[in-house]
Design an enzyme around this catalytic site. Structure first.
Site, PDB file in Angstrom:
ATOM      1  N   GLU A  80       0.759  -0.938  -0.275  1.00  0.00           N
ATOM      2  CA  GLU A  80       0.084   0.299   0.183  1.00  0.00           C
ATOM      3  C   GLU A  80       0.913   1.414   0.149  1.00  0.00           C
ATOM      4  OE1 GLU A  80      -3.969   2.082   2.768  1.00  0.00           O
ATOM      5  OE2 GLU A  80      -2.343   0.191   3.494  1.00  0.00           O
ATOM      6  N   GLU A 111     -13.043   2.573   4.267  1.00  0.00           N
ATOM      7  CA  GLU A 111     -11.925   2.816   5.555  1.00  0.00           C
ATOM      8  C   GLU A 111     -12.119   4.885   5.730  1.00  0.00           C
ATOM      9  OE1 GLU A 111      -7.838   0.704   6.239  1.00  0.00           O
ATOM     10  OE2 GLU A 111      -7.383   2.609   4.634  1.00  0.00           O
TER      11      GLU A 111
END
Length: 273
Positions: free
Chosen positions: A155, A256
């Site tokens: 990520e 998220e």
């Protein structure tokens, strides 16, 4: 096209955190979700007691939701840390100790995506030394993921909120993805495309999607500014997700985002808006 055509899962490490961990899967199910994802829940323990693992597994199964994503141990998150795998010494060892534990827990619930946060730069340590350690640990993680039929996610975060984290652009993260795949020959390392983080870095999101959709293993969203629900900021998230779909991405989209001052259960009205 639009939000109605996406498969959303809810991240239980940022939403429903007003509830104890074991109550969050049922709360997500009550809010209409069939799938959830998690950061590593035991921030102080890469190898928790089996009873703790069993209790969370039972809570997820009883709620009837699918665990679709799990982070490896990443240090104090939320908190000052952004992963452990490139941090020499004790943190690297904790990451390695966690690899089989996290993979085993994921396998027990049919979870096929494991996210490995890279870790912050450490003052006084050569970045090249950290990168070499990171590749060693990512290779171990990729092999563990492969054994359970999972992908390893890497990520990019954002520089304003994570100034010591070195992967703060899509190309930087994808470069690591490519290095891991080259080292293992497995091809199971994939890019985690978090549209909030990339927007905070000022990246051209349509261009990122066009360039890297084929290497993307998971997508996460929050609006910007504020990291709130879609519609609380200015990101054209519906259009961006449509572009991802047209580019061939058909995986889960992780929610998220921060619910704000309201309870998490009230933070899912944006599709109707």
């Amino acid at each position: 096209m639009g939000f109605a055509d996406q498969r959303f899962n809810v991240n239980l490490s940022i939403l429903f955190t007003e509830l104890p961990l074991l109550e969050r899967p049922a709360a997500a199910a009550a809010a209409g979700f069939t799938a959830v994802e998690l950061w590593w829940p035991w921030v102080d323990s890469p190898v928790p007691e089996q009873a703790e693992l069993d209790a969370l597994k039972h809570a997820i199964e009883e709620a009837g939701v699918q665990l679709t994503g799990l982070n490896f141990y990443a240090g104090q998150l939320p908190g000052p840390d952004r992963g452990a795998l490139s941090v020499p010494g004790e943190e690297s060892e904790r990451f390695r100790a966690n690899i089989d534990v996290a993979a085993g827990f994921a396998a027990s619930l049919g979870c096929t995506a494991l996210n490995a946060l890279y870790g912050n730069r450490v003052e006084g340590v050569d970045p090249a030394e950290q990168d070499a350690l990171a590749l060693e640990n990512l290779v171990l993680a990729a092999r563990a993921a492969d054994r359970i039929g999972a992908v390893l996610l890497i990520e990019a975060l954002n520089r304003p909120e994570s100034p010591l984290y070195p992967l703060v652009s899509a190309p930087a993260a994808v470069e690591v993805v490519d290095k891991v795949n080259e080292a293992t020959g497995l091809g199971n390392a994939r890019f985690l495309m978090d549209l909030y983080h990339l927007s905070m870095n000022g990246e051209d999101l349509p261009a990122v999607i066009e360039r890297f959709a084929a290497k993307t293993g998971h997508v996460q969203i929050a609006d910007n500014p504020g990291r709130g629900a879609p519609g609380t900021g200015s990101l054209p998230l519906e259009d961006l997700l449509d572009q991802l779909t047209k580019a061939g991405y058909d995986g889960w989209v992780g929610l998220e985002y921060k619910p704000g001052e309201r309870p998490s259960a009230e933070a899912f009205d944006w599709p109707a808006r």
